[in-house]
Design a protein around this motif. Structure first.
Motif, PDB file in Angstrom:
ATOM      1  N   VAL A  62      46.313  36.449  38.199  1.00  0.00           N
ATOM      2  CA  VAL A  62      46.189  37.795  38.751  1.00  0.00           C
ATOM      3  C   VAL A  62      46.208  37.753  40.272  1.00  0.00           C
ATOM      4  N   ASP A  63      47.017  38.640  40.828  1.00  0.00           N
ATOM      5  CA  ASP A  63      47.058  38.871  42.268  1.00  0.00           C
ATOM      6  C   ASP A  63      46.216  40.117  42.534  1.00  0.00           C
ATOM      7  N   PHE A  64      45.040  39.923  43.143  1.00  0.00           N
ATOM      8  CA  PHE A  64      44.216  41.052  43.557  1.00  0.00           C
ATOM      9  C   PHE A  64      44.681  41.444  44.956  1.00  0.00           C
ATOM     10  N   TRP A  65      45.014  42.726  45.157  1.00  0.00           N
ATOM     11  CA  TRP A  65      45.667  43.179  46.373  1.00  0.00           C
ATOM     12  C   TRP A  65      45.238  44.609  46.696  1.00  0.00           C
ATOM     13  N   ALA A  66      45.709  45.106  47.834  1.00  0.00           N
ATOM     14  CA  ALA A  66      45.500  46.507  48.225  1.00  0.00           C
ATOM     15  C   ALA A  66      46.718  46.974  49.019  1.00  0.00           C
ATOM     16  N   SER A  67      47.000  48.258  48.934  1.00  0.00           N
ATOM     17  CA  SER A  67      48.196  48.798  49.587  1.00  0.00           C
ATOM     18  C   SER A  67      48.129  48.733  51.113  1.00  0.00           C
ATOM     19  N   TRP A  68      46.937  48.761  51.677  1.00  0.00           N
ATOM     20  CA  TRP A  68      46.787  48.739  53.139  1.00  0.00           C
ATOM     21  C   TRP A  68      46.871  47.325  53.718  1.00  0.00           C
ATOM     22  N   CYS A  69      46.914  46.313  52.867  1.00  0.00           N
ATOM     23  CA  CYS A  69      46.861  44.904  53.282  1.00  0.00           C
ATOM     24  C   CYS A  69      48.270  44.361  53.556  1.00  0.00           C
ATOM     25  N   ALA A  70      48.573  44.082  54.825  1.00  0.00           N
ATOM     26  CA  ALA A  70      49.899  43.573  55.191  1.00  0.00           C
ATOM     27  C   ALA A  70      50.228  42.232  54.522  1.00  0.00           C
TER      28      ALA A  70
END
Length: 145
Positions: A62-70
């Motif tokens: 799983v790739d835990f990510w966020a839309s604001w994270c470049a």
């Protein structure tokens, strides 16, 4: 005797029993008749993440990510390329920490992007930070078991 795996459909979340030797033969879901494996990561919310974690026999990366994270956005195409290389032996998925904050807190996701490998419903490894596809593949194979 042939090993039988339980595979969660990426479309309808139905459980499917698939002989391990048939994984590479493009099996389809018994419920919705769509492909059980595609060459891209699944997008999971918290409930679907828990179903795949609890019910699927395959290792789950799983790739835990966020839309604001470049760095997350920069790693997205690399993770997609890794999915094409690792499937169907390893299931790859993306979970947005913005959409599943309670899950991120429960799993102590303190920095993103964060790759977490799960086997048999338990975390076995994690890696913070962005990586190129070849490094994701090597890391995943090392920890998939």
């Amino acid at each position: 005797m042939t090993e039988i795996l339980q595979v969660v459909c990426p479309h309808c979340d139905a459980l499917n029993r698939v002989p391990a030797v048939r994984l590479a033969h493009r099996p389809v879901c018994g419920a919705c008749r769509r492909a059980l494996f595609e060459d891209r990561p699944l997008v999971l919310d918290e409930a679907r993440f828990r179903r795949h974690l609890r019910s699927d026999s395959l290792p789950l990366l799983v790739d835990f990510w966020a839309s604001w994270c470049a760095p997350c956005r920069a790693m997205a195409p690399e993770f997609e390329a890794a999915a094409a290389s690792l499937g169907p032996a390893i299931r790859l998925a993306k979970v947005s920490t913005e959409e599943a904050p309670a899950l991120a807190q429960e799993l102590a996701i303190r920095s993103i992007p964060m790759l977490v490998m799960f086997r048999e419903g338990r975390e076995v490894a994690r890696h913070p930070g962005a990586m190129p596809a070849r490094q994701i593949v090597a890391w995943a194979l090392q920890h998939a078991g």
